[in-house]
Design a protein around this motif. Structure first.
Motif, short mmCIF file in Angstrom:
data_model
loop_
_atom_site.label_atom_id
_atom_site.label_comp_id
_atom_site.label_asym_id
_atom_site.label_seq_id
_atom_site.Cartn_x
_atom_site.Cartn_y
_atom_site.Cartn_z
N VAL A 110 38.91 35.24 52.92
CA VAL A 110 39.87 35.58 53.97
C VAL A 110 41.27 35.76 53.41
N ALA A 111 41.87 36.91 53.72
CA ALA A 111 43.28 37.14 53.42
C ALA A 111 44.09 36.63 54.60
N ILE A 112 44.88 35.60 54.34
CA ILE A 112 45.70 34.97 55.37
C ILE A 112 47.04 35.70 55.42
N VAL A 113 47.28 36.43 56.50
CA VAL A 113 48.51 37.21 56.62
C VAL A 113 49.41 36.59 57.68
N SER A 114 50.65 36.31 57.28
CA SER A 114 51.64 35.76 58.20
C SER A 114 53.00 36.33 57.85
N ARG A 115 53.94 36.18 58.76
CA ARG A 115 55.28 36.74 58.52
C ARG A 115 55.99 36.04 57.37
N THR A 116 55.78 34.73 57.21
CA THR A 116 56.48 33.98 56.17
C THR A 116 55.52 33.43 55.13
N GLU A 117 56.03 33.30 53.92
CA GLU A 117 55.21 32.79 52.82
C GLU A 117 54.80 31.35 53.06
N ASN A 118 55.72 30.53 53.60
CA ASN A 118 55.40 29.13 53.85
C ASN A 118 54.23 28.99 54.81
N SER A 119 54.23 29.81 55.87
CA SER A 119 53.17 29.74 56.86
C SER A 119 51.83 30.20 56.30
N SER A 120 51.81 31.34 55.64
CA SER A 120 50.55 31.85 55.09
C SER A 120 50.02 30.95 53.99
N GLN A 121 50.92 30.47 53.13
CA GLN A 121 50.49 29.62 52.03
C GLN A 121 49.96 28.29 52.53
N GLY A 122 50.63 27.72 53.53
CA GLY A 122 50.17 26.45 54.09
C GLY A 122 48.79 26.55 54.69
N ALA A 123 48.54 27.63 55.44
CA ALA A 123 47.22 27.83 56.04
C ALA A 123 46.16 28.05 54.97
N ALA A 124 46.49 28.85 53.95
CA ALA A 124 45.53 29.12 52.89
C ALA A 124 45.16 27.84 52.13
N GLU A 125 46.15 27.02 51.87
CA GLU A 125 45.89 25.77 51.15
C GLU A 125 44.98 24.85 51.96
N ALA A 126 45.21 24.78 53.26
CA ALA A 126 44.38 23.93 54.11
C ALA A 126 42.95 24.43 54.15
N ILE A 127 42.78 25.74 54.24
CA ILE A 127 41.43 26.32 54.28
C ILE A 127 40.73 26.13 52.94
N ASN A 128 41.46 26.33 51.85
CA ASN A 128 40.85 26.16 50.53
C ASN A 128 40.46 24.71 50.24
N ALA A 129 41.16 23.77 50.88
CA ALA A 129 40.80 22.36 50.71
C ALA A 129 39.42 22.09 51.28
N ALA A 130 39.09 22.80 52.36
CA ALA A 130 37.78 22.63 52.99
C ALA A 130 36.74 23.57 52.42
N TYR A 131 37.18 24.77 52.05
CA TYR A 131 36.26 25.80 51.54
C TYR A 131 36.90 26.40 50.28
N PRO A 132 36.70 25.76 49.15
CA PRO A 132 37.39 26.16 47.91
C PRO A 132 37.28 27.65 47.59
N GLY A 133 38.43 28.25 47.34
CA GLY A 133 38.48 29.64 46.94
C GLY A 133 38.28 30.65 48.06
N ALA A 134 38.25 30.18 49.30
CA ALA A 134 37.94 31.08 50.41
C ALA A 134 39.14 31.87 50.91
N ALA A 135 40.35 31.39 50.67
CA ALA A 135 41.52 32.01 51.28
C ALA A 135 42.60 32.36 50.27
N LYS A 136 43.30 33.44 50.55
CA LYS A 136 44.45 33.85 49.74
C LYS A 136 45.56 34.26 50.68
#
Length: 248
Positions: free
Chosen positions: A33-59
């Motif tokens: 999943v490509a996590i797209v958001s207006r701000t880097e903090n928002s997209s990065q935070g969501a991607a990190e949370a998803i990757n914690a549960a599903y490693p490598g799934a989000a960018k």
């Protein structure tokens, strides 16, 4: 769960709320999943949370979807990073509420450019890849307000009604390549927006909902996962209201 195994999805407005819930569900179903958001903090935070549960799934990717040039540049980066895109979920949206008589041009333009033109920009960025996919899916997150209107939200209602029309027309154009295009029309979902309502406002809204409760972001994510899956291969050009019966 592996309904979306080996598929690549782009989800806009995925930093929080409905978009994030959709991204999380897609990752749980095996998608990248490509996590797209207006701000880097928002997209990065969501991607990190998803990757914690599903490693490598989000960018994570940060872009204003209303900026056509920036979206095209981001699209090229996503394709370079992930190789292809099978699923696009246009969820990014904003509100600038106010009565039509006092609504400024800026408030109209900001909402239409983000909610409606933003979806057009994303389709342009990924349409070639999606059309080449054997499981191409486009899901546009509209709103029940686009179906019934709402005082003080002429700009928002117009953008969401436009998104429904856009979905139907695109479904006809892309059907020859077996790409389905559908819209989801959420009702009142528990988000930051509903949290701003006072008790009297919440009570008034609940009286309009036969199921007498607000929805959850996961309810929209479940609908999106279905529409993105092979189970929905013969469904296109539709608007699925997930609203507790509100517009029934």
């Amino acid at each position: 769960m592996s309904k979306l195994l080996n598929r690549v999805a782009v989800v806009t407005g995925a930093g929080r709320g409905i978009g994030r819930a959709i991204a999380e569900r897609f990752a749980a179903e095996g998608a990248k999943v490509a996590i797209v958001s207006r701000t880097e903090n928002s997209s990065q935070g969501a991607a990190e949370a998803i990757n914690a549960a599903y490693p490598g799934a989000a960018k994570a990717y940060a872009v204003d979807v209303a900026d056509a040039a920036a979206v095209l540049a981001m699209g090229k980066q996503v394709l370079a990073d992930l190789g292809s895109v099978d699923i696009l979920v246009n969820n990014a949206g904003v509100t600038r509420d106010g009565l039509a008589l006092r609504m400024s041009d800026e408030d109209w333009d900001v909402v239409l450019n983000t909610n409606l033109k933003g979806a057009f920009n994303l389709v342009k960025a990924f349409q070639r890849s999606i059309l080449k996919s054997k499981t191409g899916r486009i899901i546009n997150v509209a709103s029940v307000i686009g179906l019934i209107g709402n005082a003080g939200q002429c700009n928002y209602a117009a953008s969401k009604a436009g998104l429904i029309g856009f979905s139907k027309s695109l479904a006809r154009e892309f059907a020859g390549r077996a790409v389905t295009v559908n819209a989801i029309a959420p009702g009142f979902i528990v988000t930051d927006m509903t949290n701003e309502l006072n008790d009297a406002q919440k009570e008034g809204v609940l009286k309009q909902i036969p199921l007498a409760s607000f929805g959850e972001a996961v309810d929209i994510a479940n609908a999106a996962a279905f529409l993105a899956s092979d189970e929905a291969r013969y469904i296109t050009g539709q608007t699925l209201a997930v609203d507790g019966g509100m517009v029934m």
